[in-house]
Motif scaffolding. Structure first.
Motif, mmCIF file in Angstrom:
data_model
loop_
_atom_site.group_PDB
_atom_site.id
_atom_site.type_symbol
_atom_site.label_atom_id
_atom_site.label_comp_id
_atom_site.label_asym_id
_atom_site.label_seq_id
_atom_site.Cartn_x
_atom_site.Cartn_y
_atom_site.Cartn_z
ATOM 1 N N ILE A 172 1.039 -0.348 -16.211
ATOM 2 C CA ILE A 172 -0.121 0.491 -15.904
ATOM 3 C C ILE A 172 -0.903 0.770 -17.189
ATOM 4 O O ILE A 172 -2.114 0.582 -17.262
ATOM 5 C CB ILE A 172 0.330 1.826 -15.266
ATOM 6 C CG1 ILE A 172 1.042 1.584 -13.945
ATOM 7 C CG2 ILE A 172 -0.865 2.765 -15.066
ATOM 8 C CD1 ILE A 172 1.794 2.791 -13.423
ATOM 9 N N ILE A 231 0.969 6.909 -11.502
ATOM 10 C CA ILE A 231 -0.215 6.233 -12.036
ATOM 11 C C ILE A 231 -1.142 7.242 -12.710
ATOM 12 O O ILE A 231 -1.618 7.016 -13.827
ATOM 13 C CB ILE A 231 -0.960 5.478 -10.914
ATOM 14 C CG1 ILE A 231 -0.053 4.396 -10.318
ATOM 15 C CG2 ILE A 231 -2.251 4.844 -11.455
ATOM 16 C CD1 ILE A 231 -0.605 3.742 -9.070
ATOM 17 N N GLU A 285 0.825 -1.206 0.000
ATOM 18 C CA GLU A 285 0.000 0.000 0.000
ATOM 19 C C GLU A 285 0.859 1.254 0.000
ATOM 20 O O GLU A 285 0.516 2.256 -0.631
ATOM 21 C CB GLU A 285 -0.926 -0.006 1.212
ATOM 22 C CG GLU A 285 -2.026 -1.071 1.125
ATOM 23 C CD GLU A 285 -2.923 -1.067 2.350
ATOM 24 O OE1 GLU A 285 -2.696 -0.217 3.248
ATOM 25 O OE2 GLU A 285 -3.838 -1.908 2.420
ATOM 26 N N CYS A 309 -3.953 1.124 -11.067
ATOM 27 C CA CYS A 309 -3.443 0.518 -9.830
ATOM 28 C C CYS A 309 -3.283 -0.987 -9.991
ATOM 29 O O CYS A 309 -2.312 -1.578 -9.494
ATOM 30 C CB CYS A 309 -4.377 0.815 -8.657
ATOM 31 S SG CYS A 309 -4.274 2.521 -8.052
ATOM 32 N N TYR A 369 -8.125 5.019 -12.915
ATOM 33 C CA TYR A 369 -7.090 4.974 -11.878
ATOM 34 C C TYR A 369 -7.034 3.590 -11.237
ATOM 35 O O TYR A 369 -5.947 3.055 -10.972
ATOM 36 C CB TYR A 369 -7.340 6.041 -10.826
ATOM 37 C CG TYR A 369 -6.339 6.008 -9.703
ATOM 38 C CD1 TYR A 369 -5.042 6.494 -9.893
ATOM 39 C CD2 TYR A 369 -6.668 5.467 -8.459
ATOM 40 C CE1 TYR A 369 -4.103 6.443 -8.871
ATOM 41 C CE2 TYR A 369 -5.732 5.408 -7.437
ATOM 42 C CZ TYR A 369 -4.452 5.895 -7.644
ATOM 43 O OH TYR A 369 -3.532 5.836 -6.651
ATOM 44 N N GLN A 370 -8.208 3.012 -10.976
ATOM 45 C CA GLN A 370 -8.236 1.675 -10.383
ATOM 46 C C GLN A 370 -7.608 0.647 -11.319
ATOM 47 O O GLN A 370 -6.892 -0.259 -10.879
ATOM 48 C CB GLN A 370 -9.678 1.274 -10.044
ATOM 49 C CG GLN A 370 -10.301 2.075 -8.921
ATOM 50 C CD GLN A 370 -9.483 2.029 -7.636
ATOM 51 O OE1 GLN A 370 -8.994 0.974 -7.237
ATOM 52 N NE2 GLN A 370 -9.324 3.181 -6.996
ATOM 53 N N ARG A 375 1.237 7.413 -6.629
ATOM 54 C CA ARG A 375 -0.046 7.884 -7.163
ATOM 55 C C ARG A 375 0.166 8.839 -8.347
ATOM 56 O O ARG A 375 -0.555 8.780 -9.342
ATOM 57 C CB ARG A 375 -0.848 8.609 -6.062
ATOM 58 C CG ARG A 375 -1.554 7.696 -5.095
ATOM 59 C CD ARG A 375 -2.210 8.503 -3.978
ATOM 60 N NE ARG A 375 -3.123 9.515 -4.513
ATOM 61 C CZ ARG A 375 -4.403 9.299 -4.788
ATOM 62 N NH1 ARG A 375 -4.932 8.099 -4.577
ATOM 63 N NH2 ARG A 375 -5.167 10.271 -5.254
ATOM 64 N N VAL A 408 2.185 1.906 -3.529
ATOM 65 C CA VAL A 408 1.115 2.440 -4.375
ATOM 66 C C VAL A 408 0.865 3.907 -4.039
ATOM 67 O O VAL A 408 0.766 4.760 -4.935
ATOM 68 C CB VAL A 408 -0.190 1.625 -4.209
ATOM 69 C CG1 VAL A 408 -1.337 2.311 -4.949
ATOM 70 C CG2 VAL A 408 -0.002 0.213 -4.731
ATOM 71 N N THR A 409 0.771 4.217 -2.750
ATOM 72 C CA THR A 409 0.502 5.587 -2.317
ATOM 73 C C THR A 409 1.589 6.544 -2.790
ATOM 74 O O THR A 409 1.301 7.646 -3.282
ATOM 75 C CB THR A 409 0.401 5.656 -0.780
ATOM 76 O OG1 THR A 409 -0.686 4.837 -0.350
ATOM 77 C CG2 THR A 409 0.174 7.088 -0.316
#
Length: 239
Positions: free
Chosen positions: A83, A35, A25, A57, A53-54, A32, A28-29
């Motif tokens: 991505i 992405i 997590e 991710c 965005y999902q 951001r 990923v954060t």
């Protein structure tokens, strides 16, 4: 705690690959922005930005799982095509830019023909050989393959030593893949003759002379079409 160095990032990635959810997590954060930078290229196509965005991710998580530290490359360089690939796959299968089944079947047939010829000749077959074996004109082969291939293909060098990204001045190392995706979209918006000239010259790596023969025009006309197409591409991808 933020990963402020490449060493910190590598430790987080290793932990994430070992099943540490918190580490996953955090990666990923902290990415951001990366992405979203890919997501913004696909907005306005009938899919909500949050949904894109999902999808991004999901591609990013696949990049975490698949990244090999022995690649010797920056993780972001590896992650961006993952991505983009996830988003493009969704748009292709479910969105307004869906690639038809017929195109996919033709692309698969061309793939098998190319593989067979490669085995027969002991080298990569040229466009004219694929055309003869498939019964499709060269321009149709280019059209099918540009619709289904990955953006990395636009880094191919032409017979006369040119690479489209270099000609357009869009080969900044940090954002080369993102720019490549925008370039693919821009090529699709070119007028037909300019588009086919650019595809045959830079995607199929042909000289102006060979391109002129395929499109049944003079080399002078190809030169003009190429210059005009490049100018239009620069205008479309300019920041």
């Amino acid at each position: 705690m933020a990963a402020s160095t490449e060493t910190d990032l590598q430790e987080l990635l290793k932990a994430a690959q070992d099943g540490d959810q918190d580490a996953c997590e955090q990666v990923v954060t902290e990415n951001r922005g990366l992405i979203w930078s890919v997501v913004q290229r696909y907005q306005g196509r009938g899919v909500e930005p949050d949904d894109l965005y999902q999808l991004g991710c999901l591609g990013f998580l696949k990049a975490i799982r698949g990244f090999d530290f022995s690649y010797g490359t920056c993780f972001s360089t590896y992650a961006v095509p993952k991505i983009a690939g996830e988003i493009r796959r969704f748009l292709r299968d479910n969105g307004p830019l869906k690639v038809g089944r017929g195109i996919r079947e033709q692309a698969m047939n061309l793939y098998h023909i190319r593989a067979r010829l490669r085995q027969e000749y002991g080298r990569e077959p040229v466009l004219s050989e694929i055309s003869e074996a498939s019964g499709l004109p060269p321009e149709e082969i280019a059209r099918i393959e540009i619709a289904t291939e990955t953006p990395e293909s636009l880094q191919r060098e032409t017979d006369d030593g040119l690479i489209l990204e270099g000609v357009l001045g869009t080969d900044a190392p940090e954002e080369s893949m993102i720019e490549r995706l925008a370039l693919r979209e821009a090529i699709d918006r070119l007028p037909e003759k300019e588009r086919m000239t650019i595809l045959l010259r830079y995607f199929k790596s042909l000289t102006q002379e060979k391109t002129a023969k395929i499109l049944h025009v003079s080399q002078v006309q190809i030169s003009r079409l190429e210059r005009r197409g490049l100018r239009h591409l620069r205008e479309m991808i300019a920041p």
